[in-house]
Write a protein that holds these residues in place. Structure first.
Motif, PDB file in Angstrom:
ATOM      1  N   PRO A  49     -32.107 -36.784 -18.652  1.00  0.00           N
ATOM      2  CA  PRO A  49     -30.965 -37.729 -18.522  1.00  0.00           C
ATOM      3  C   PRO A  49     -29.675 -36.997 -18.885  1.00  0.00           C
ATOM      4  O   PRO A  49     -28.622 -37.285 -18.493  1.00  0.00           O
ATOM      5  CB  PRO A  49     -31.359 -38.571 -19.793  1.00  0.00           C
ATOM      6  N   VAL A  50     -29.787 -35.666 -19.544  1.00  0.00           N
ATOM      7  CA  VAL A  50     -28.690 -34.854 -19.793  1.00  0.00           C
ATOM      8  C   VAL A  50     -28.194 -34.239 -18.495  1.00  0.00           C
ATOM      9  O   VAL A  50     -27.120 -34.155 -18.266  1.00  0.00           O
ATOM     10  CB  VAL A  50     -29.003 -33.742 -20.866  1.00  0.00           C
ATOM     11  N   ARG A  51     -29.522 -33.556 -17.775  1.00  0.00           N
ATOM     12  CA  ARG A  51     -28.775 -33.186 -16.349  1.00  0.00           C
ATOM     13  C   ARG A  51     -28.462 -34.239 -15.651  1.00  0.00           C
ATOM     14  O   ARG A  51     -27.455 -34.096 -14.673  1.00  0.00           O
ATOM     15  CB  ARG A  51     -30.165 -32.630 -15.736  1.00  0.00           C
ATOM     16  N   ALA A  52     -28.828 -35.437 -15.662  1.00  0.00           N
ATOM     17  CA  ALA A  52     -28.255 -36.680 -14.655  1.00  0.00           C
ATOM     18  C   ALA A  52     -27.026 -36.810 -15.137  1.00  0.00           C
ATOM     19  O   ALA A  52     -26.010 -37.420 -14.245  1.00  0.00           O
ATOM     20  CB  ALA A  52     -29.264 -37.902 -14.927  1.00  0.00           C
ATOM     21  N   SER A  53     -26.669 -36.902 -16.250  1.00  0.00           N
ATOM     22  CA  SER A  53     -25.248 -37.019 -16.671  1.00  0.00           C
ATOM     23  C   SER A  53     -24.288 -36.138 -16.416  1.00  0.00           C
ATOM     24  O   SER A  53     -23.204 -36.396 -16.058  1.00  0.00           O
ATOM     25  CB  SER A  53     -25.268 -37.529 -18.265  1.00  0.00           C
ATOM     26  N   LEU A  54     -24.831 -34.990 -16.563  1.00  0.00           N
ATOM     27  CA  LEU A  54     -23.562 -33.714 -16.425  1.00  0.00           C
ATOM     28  C   LEU A  54     -23.642 -33.196 -14.925  1.00  0.00           C
ATOM     29  O   LEU A  54     -22.803 -32.498 -14.606  1.00  0.00           O
ATOM     30  CB  LEU A  54     -24.251 -32.620 -17.256  1.00  0.00           C
ATOM     31  N   GLY A  55     -24.669 -33.780 -14.022  1.00  0.00           N
ATOM     32  CA  GLY A  55     -24.693 -33.456 -12.648  1.00  0.00           C
ATOM     33  C   GLY A  55     -25.474 -32.293 -12.531  1.00  0.00           C
ATOM     34  O   GLY A  55     -26.011 -31.493 -13.272  1.00  0.00           O
ATOM     35  N   MET A  56     -26.130 -32.280 -11.207  1.00  0.00           N
ATOM     36  CA  MET A  56     -27.294 -31.299 -10.839  1.00  0.00           C
ATOM     37  C   MET A  56     -26.576 -29.843 -10.858  1.00  0.00           C
ATOM     38  O   MET A  56     -27.392 -28.874 -10.930  1.00  0.00           O
ATOM     39  CB  MET A  56     -27.711 -31.782  -9.611  1.00  0.00           C
ATOM     40  N   ASN A  57     -25.305 -29.875 -10.774  1.00  0.00           N
ATOM     41  CA  ASN A  57     -24.728 -28.589 -10.646  1.00  0.00           C
ATOM     42  C   ASN A  57     -24.386 -27.765 -11.997  1.00  0.00           C
ATOM     43  O   ASN A  57     -23.719 -26.795 -12.227  1.00  0.00           O
ATOM     44  CB  ASN A  57     -23.546 -28.344  -9.789  1.00  0.00           C
ATOM     45  N   ALA A  58     -24.476 -28.696 -12.970  1.00  0.00           N
ATOM     46  CA  ALA A  58     -24.106 -28.011 -14.350  1.00  0.00           C
ATOM     47  C   ALA A  58     -24.981 -26.780 -14.932  1.00  0.00           C
ATOM     48  O   ALA A  58     -26.142 -26.691 -14.584  1.00  0.00           O
ATOM     49  CB  ALA A  58     -24.289 -29.193 -15.279  1.00  0.00           C
ATOM     50  N   PRO A  59     -24.375 -25.703 -15.316  1.00  0.00           N
ATOM     51  CA  PRO A  59     -24.963 -24.515 -15.821  1.00  0.00           C
ATOM     52  C   PRO A  59     -26.341 -25.029 -16.700  1.00  0.00           C
ATOM     53  O   PRO A  59     -26.040 -25.781 -17.690  1.00  0.00           O
ATOM     54  CB  PRO A  59     -24.005 -23.695 -16.481  1.00  0.00           C
ATOM     55  N   PRO A  60     -27.070 -24.182 -16.718  1.00  0.00           N
ATOM     56  CA  PRO A  60     -28.224 -24.439 -17.577  1.00  0.00           C
ATOM     57  C   PRO A  60     -27.914 -24.612 -19.257  1.00  0.00           C
ATOM     58  O   PRO A  60     -28.457 -24.968 -20.060  1.00  0.00           O
ATOM     59  CB  PRO A  60     -29.486 -23.544 -17.301  1.00  0.00           C
ATOM     60  N   GLU A  61     -26.878 -23.370 -19.284  1.00  0.00           N
ATOM     61  CA  GLU A  61     -26.472 -23.349 -20.753  1.00  0.00           C
ATOM     62  C   GLU A  61     -25.823 -24.519 -21.253  1.00  0.00           C
ATOM     63  O   GLU A  61     -25.919 -24.943 -22.458  1.00  0.00           O
ATOM     64  CB  GLU A  61     -25.637 -22.171 -20.939  1.00  0.00           C
ATOM     65  N   GLN A  62     -24.916 -25.121 -20.230  1.00  0.00           N
ATOM     66  CA  GLN A  62     -24.209 -26.483 -20.834  1.00  0.00           C
ATOM     67  C   GLN A  62     -25.285 -27.476 -20.942  1.00  0.00           C
ATOM     68  O   GLN A  62     -25.455 -28.266 -22.003  1.00  0.00           O
ATOM     69  CB  GLN A  62     -23.140 -26.785 -19.682  1.00  0.00           C
ATOM     70  N   VAL A  63     -26.163 -27.640 -20.207  1.00  0.00           N
ATOM     71  CA  VAL A  63     -27.499 -28.791 -20.445  1.00  0.00           C
ATOM     72  C   VAL A  63     -28.351 -28.591 -21.595  1.00  0.00           C
ATOM     73  O   VAL A  63     -28.652 -29.428 -22.342  1.00  0.00           O
ATOM     74  CB  VAL A  63     -28.339 -28.562 -19.060  1.00  0.00           C
ATOM     75  N   GLU A  64     -28.644 -27.373 -21.883  1.00  0.00           N
ATOM     76  CA  GLU A  64     -29.086 -27.057 -22.918  1.00  0.00           C
ATOM     77  C   GLU A  64     -28.533 -27.122 -24.333  1.00  0.00           C
ATOM     78  O   GLU A  64     -29.037 -27.574 -25.269  1.00  0.00           O
ATOM     79  CB  GLU A  64     -29.563 -25.420 -23.115  1.00  0.00           C
TER      80      GLU A  64
END
Length: 327
Positions: A49-64
Motif C-alpha cells: 500500500p505504501v508503494r501504491a500511494s507513493l507511486g511506482m517510481n518512488a525511491p526504495p529509501e522513501q518507501v521504506e
C-alpha cells in the motif's frame, strides 16, 4: 439469605438491566469487529500500500521510511495493539498525502457532514410523517384508489433514484440554469439547501410509505373506532391516539434512514463540493491515502453503531413489553 442479598438478586433480574447488558454487549462486539476491519484494511490491499500511494517510481529509501513511520514493519499483533491504543488516545495516524493527523482532518470536516445529515433527517421527518398520516386518513377503508396509486407509484420512483443523480439534477436546474442557489461550497447563504434536499427526497418517500401502512393498521383497531364513536376531534383521534402507536416501526426505519443519510453524503458532497468527510474519503481513495480512509471509515462505522444503539433505547422506552422482555 439476607434482605440485602435478595434485593441485589432482584436488581440483577431486572428486565431493564438485562436489556442494557445485551445491548452493551452487542455494541462492544460490533465495535471490536469494526476496529479490526478498519485495521486490516491496509493489510488486505493487494501489493504494497505504501508503494501504491507513493507511486511506482518512488525511491526504495522513501518507501521504506514511510513503512517505518507507519509501523508496517512491526509484527501484525504489535501493529494492531498500537492501532487500538491510538484510537483510544485520539491518534488515528497521519495522512500519507498531506502529512496532517487524520484525527485533525476528521474533526475539521465532520461538522459539515453532520450538518447535511441532520438537516436532511429533520426534513425527512417533517415531510414524511405528516404526508404518511394524511395519505392513511384519506385512503383508509379502500377510499380514493387513484390517490393511493399515485402516492405509491411516486414514492417508489423517488426512492429508486440514487441520491447523486438527484443531486446532479437539482444542481443543473436550480444552481446552473436558474441560479437560485450556489453551485458548490458551503460559504454562501442557502448553500446547504440543494444537498439537503438531494439527500432527503428518497428517504422521505420511503418513510412516508411506512408511516401510511402503520397508520392504516392502527386506524383499524377497536380503540380508534371507539374514539370516533365518542365524536372526538380528528386531531385527537389521528394525532393523539393513532400516531403514537404507529411510531415504533417509523422510529426503527428512521434510525436506518439516518445512517443511510450519513452514507449518502459520500457522493452528494462531491457533487456540490461540500467540505465534509464524504469528499475527503473519495479523494483519499483516489490518492490511496489508506490511513485517512481507515480513520473516516471508522468514524462512519461508530456513527452507525451509536445511532442503532439510540434507536434500540428509544424503542424500549416506547414499547417496553416487546423490546425489554425479548429473549
Amino acid at each position: 439469605m439476607t434482605t440485602a442479598t435478595v434485593a441485589q438478586g432482584r436488581a440483577w433480574d431486572s428486565p431493564w438491566l438485562s436489556f442494557a447488558a445485551r445491548r452493551l454487549g452487542r455494541f462492544l462486539v460490533s465495535l471490536w469487529v469494526l476496529v479490526t476491519a478498519a485495521f486490516l484494511m491496509i493489510h488486505l490491499v493487494p501489493g504494497d500500500p505504501v508503494r501504491a500511494s507513493l507511486g511506482m517510481n518512488a525511491p526504495p529509501e522513501q518507501v521504506e521510511a514511510r513503512r517505518e513511520a507507519l509501523g508496517l514493519n512491526d509484527p501484525l499483533l504489535t501493529q494492531y495493539w498500537d492501532y487500538v491504543k491510538g484510537i483510544f488516545s485520539g491518534d488515528l495516524g497521519t495522512s500519507m498525502m498531506s502529512n496532517q493527523p487524520v484525527s485533525q482532518v476528521i474533526s475539521d470536516r465532520l461538522p459539515a457532514t453532520l450538518e447535511l445529515a441532520l438537516l436532511a433527517f429533520l426534513l425527512v421527518l417533517v415531510v414524511a410523517i405528516p404526508l404518511g398520516v394524511t395519505m392513511a386518513v384519506l385512503t383508509r377503508g379502500g377510499r380514493r384508489r387513484g390517490a393511493e396509486l399515485g402516492f405509491t407509484a411516486t414514492s417508489v420512483l423517488l426512492a429508486a433514484i440514487p441520491e447523486f443523480l438527484v443531486a446532479v439534477l437539482l444542481a443543473y436546474v436550480f444552481a446552473v440554469t436558474l441560479g437560485w442557489f450556489p453551485v458548490a461550497g458551503n460559504t454562501e447563504p442557502g448553500a446547504a439547501v440543494l444537498p439537503v434536499v438531494a439527500l432527503a427526497i428518497g428517504p422521505a418517500a420511503v418513510l412516508a410509505r411506512i408511516v401510511r401502512v402503520e397508520m392504516l393498521a392502527v386506524l383499524g383497531n377497536d380503540y380508534i373506532r371507539t374514539a370516533r364513536a365518542k365524536r372526538l376531534p380528528p386531531f385527537a383521534v389521528y394525532v393523539r391516539h393513532a400516531l403514537p402507536n404507529a411510531l415504533t416501526a417509523t422510529l426503527t426505519l428512521g434510525g436506518l434512514l439516518l445512517t443511510g443519510l450519513v452514507a449518502g453524503t459520500l457522493l452528494v458532497e462531491n457533487v456540490f463540493a461540500w467540505p465534509g468527510l464524504g469528499s475527503a474519503i473519495v479523494g483519499s481513495i483516489l490518492d490511496r491515502d489508506y490511513p485517512m480512509v481507515q480513520g473516516i471509515v471508522l468514524v462512519y462505522g461508530i456513527g452507525v453503531l451509536l445511532v442503532n444503539l439510540v434507536v434500540d433505547v428509544l424503542l424500549a422506552v416506547l414499547d417496553p413489553r416487546s423490546t425489554i422482555r425479548e429473549a
